[in-house]
Design an enzyme around this catalytic site. Sequence first.
Site, PDB file in Angstrom:
ATOM      1  N   TYR A 186       0.865  -1.193   0.000  1.00 42.43           N
ATOM      2  CA  TYR A 186       0.000   0.000   0.000  1.00 42.43           C
ATOM      3  C   TYR A 186       0.895   1.234   0.000  1.00 42.43           C
ATOM      4  O   TYR A 186       1.808   1.364   0.830  1.00 42.43           O
ATOM      5  CB  TYR A 186      -0.914   0.026   1.225  1.00 42.43           C
ATOM      6  N   GLN A 201     -10.847  -0.266   0.890  1.00 38.81           N
ATOM      7  CA  GLN A 201     -11.239  -1.149  -0.208  1.00 38.81           C
ATOM      8  C   GLN A 201     -10.035  -1.775  -0.887  1.00 38.81           C
ATOM      9  O   GLN A 201     -10.097  -2.922  -1.358  1.00 38.81           O
ATOM     10  CB  GLN A 201     -12.104  -0.398  -1.226  1.00 38.81           C
ATOM     11  N   ASN A 212      -3.626   5.910   5.959  1.00 42.35           N
ATOM     12  CA  ASN A 212      -4.368   6.687   6.954  1.00 42.35           C
ATOM     13  C   ASN A 212      -5.084   5.766   7.934  1.00 42.35           C
ATOM     14  O   ASN A 212      -4.905   4.542   7.922  1.00 42.35           O
ATOM     15  CB  ASN A 212      -5.345   7.646   6.257  1.00 42.35           C
ATOM     16  N   SER A 230       5.359   9.387  13.981  1.00 48.48           N
ATOM     17  CA  SER A 230       6.806   9.345  13.855  1.00 48.48           C
ATOM     18  C   SER A 230       7.477   9.923  15.095  1.00 48.48           C
ATOM     19  O   SER A 230       6.932  10.810  15.763  1.00 48.48           O
ATOM     20  CB  SER A 230       7.237  10.131  12.616  1.00 48.48           C
ATOM     21  N   GLN A 249      11.211  15.402  12.199  1.00 53.68           N
ATOM     22  CA  GLN A 249      10.111  14.488  12.537  1.00 53.68           C
ATOM     23  C   GLN A 249       8.846  15.251  12.914  1.00 53.68           C
ATOM     24  O   GLN A 249       7.733  14.827  12.601  1.00 53.68           O
ATOM     25  CB  GLN A 249      10.514  13.554  13.667  1.00 53.68           C
ATOM     26  N   HIS A 298       6.140  15.947  10.251  1.00 58.72           N
ATOM     27  CA  HIS A 298       5.261  14.895   9.725  1.00 58.72           C
ATOM     28  C   HIS A 298       3.794  15.200  10.027  1.00 58.72           C
ATOM     29  O   HIS A 298       2.955  15.202   9.147  1.00 58.72           O
ATOM     30  CB  HIS A 298       5.634  13.536  10.309  1.00 58.72           C
ATOM     31  N   GLU A 334      11.612   5.227  17.915  1.00 55.23           N
ATOM     32  CA  GLU A 334      11.699   4.803  16.521  1.00 55.23           C
ATOM     33  C   GLU A 334      13.067   5.184  15.948  1.00 55.23           C
ATOM     34  O   GLU A 334      13.776   4.352  15.387  1.00 55.23           O
ATOM     35  CB  GLU A 334      10.579   5.469  15.723  1.00 55.23           C
ATOM     36  N   HIS A 335      13.437   6.465  16.064  1.00 54.49           N
ATOM     37  CA  HIS A 335      14.731   6.968  15.588  1.00 54.49           C
ATOM     38  C   HIS A 335      15.514   7.499  16.780  1.00 54.49           C
ATOM     39  O   HIS A 335      14.984   8.286  17.566  1.00 54.49           O
ATOM     40  CB  HIS A 335      14.550   8.116  14.595  1.00 54.49           C
ATOM     41  N   GLU A 386       0.633 -37.169  28.523  1.00 55.28           N
ATOM     42  CA  GLU A 386      -0.402 -36.199  28.161  1.00 55.28           C
ATOM     43  C   GLU A 386      -1.700 -36.891  27.759  1.00 55.28           C
ATOM     44  O   GLU A 386      -2.628 -36.245  27.273  1.00 55.28           O
ATOM     45  CB  GLU A 386       0.101 -35.314  27.003  1.00 55.28           C
TER      46      GLU A 386
END
Length: 434
Positions: free
Chosen positions: A135, A196, A219, A242, A264, A267, A332-333, A420
């Site tokens: 995507y 979709q 999104n 982010s 960052q 964003h 993250e960073h 068992e």
Amino acid sequence: MPLLAIKKLTTQSPDFNQQLTQLLAWDETDDLDIQERVLAILADVRKNGDEAVINYTNRFDHRSISNANELELPKATLKAAWENLPADQAQALQTAAERIRAYAEHQKMQSWQYEEADGTVLGQKITPLDSVGLYVPGGKAAYPSSVLMNAIPAKVAGVADLIMVVPTPNGETNELVLAAAYIAGVDRVFSIGGAQAVAALAYGTATIPKVAKIVGPGNIYVATAKKLVFGQVGIDMIAGPSEILVICDGLTNPDWIAMDLFSQAEHDENAQSILLSDDADFLAAVEASIHKLLPTMERADIIRASLSTRGALIHVANLDEAAEVANSIAPEHLELSVANPESLCEKIRHAGAIFMGRYTAEALGDYCAGPNHVLPTSSTARFSSPLGVYDFQKRTSLINCSESGADKLGKIASILARGESLTAHARSAEYRIK
């Protein structure tokens, strides 16, 4: 221009841990209204296939598709996008792709096996996923770098069918995105987006092939759809806002650090930028740089909102304590803008990617350094890793018992199976005992 008030914390405060927890808090509560809408879209696409995909594409992307064949972009369109790029963009895209591919080649897992004394062979077989759906956001949020970072590791892993979906609002395409798809080796591209598109990839339609795994950002509708189809297909991760955490010893140009925080923060309003330093005067200098540079930024309003609500300047006692705080945040960073980044790096246990030294801006990792920019957010670096070739490979166990091995292992399995109360298990093993 409105003033920016960035939070200032110190580890010497008795309630620092509570303050840090509040700073890091991110409300990921599912929006039930969105979830219900997405569930309806998924059900519709699963039942009605191409017809549903066309209806949603026309409705949400303001298009007038009448035939499902119109959804696919021809390979010639991708090639033309690449060939028509300005020379500087083509060179930058090509170099980034080559660096990402070279790094990914080092990540490939290999099959292995070993033989025991009695001739029993044990091993692991590595195979690529058959198909992957990628995507890619469309419209204003067009990210060719995301195409390279997701597609190239998949192709290095050996994925045969890489299917990209990208919305084209009002029929408009982004040439850089299509060019990136071409040089990254994407096999087919469909001009669809939203929940979709995720549904089409997860369930398959007459036109759009079903895939084994879906990767790539989107999104809230896309993220929700990925959550809901997980299990039917694999997914990469559900990414949060982010983040960047910078540790600095006070000797880097404060303008550089301010801009790294901006990188960052721009964003979106929920992005998080945090600076740790053992030098209080340096923290003040970076704050001054923030105020000086902010009016020069095109996305100043977004940066201001991000830094005001989720940013922070944190004073620590020393760099060892900074490492402890960094491990608690699991960013993250992580930039280690210090004199000896290698030494400090040894103390870091949790981070998506570590940028070492004063000259290593996080932005280089977003585009062209080589390592993947798809990274764990929201402290999930405590247990997650960057996207890589291994995310597009499967591991299969191999067991080949010799007659002697079946005799020895059969006796052990029989005892454990009867313990068992699984008699068929036991007798199956016992048949092979001499």
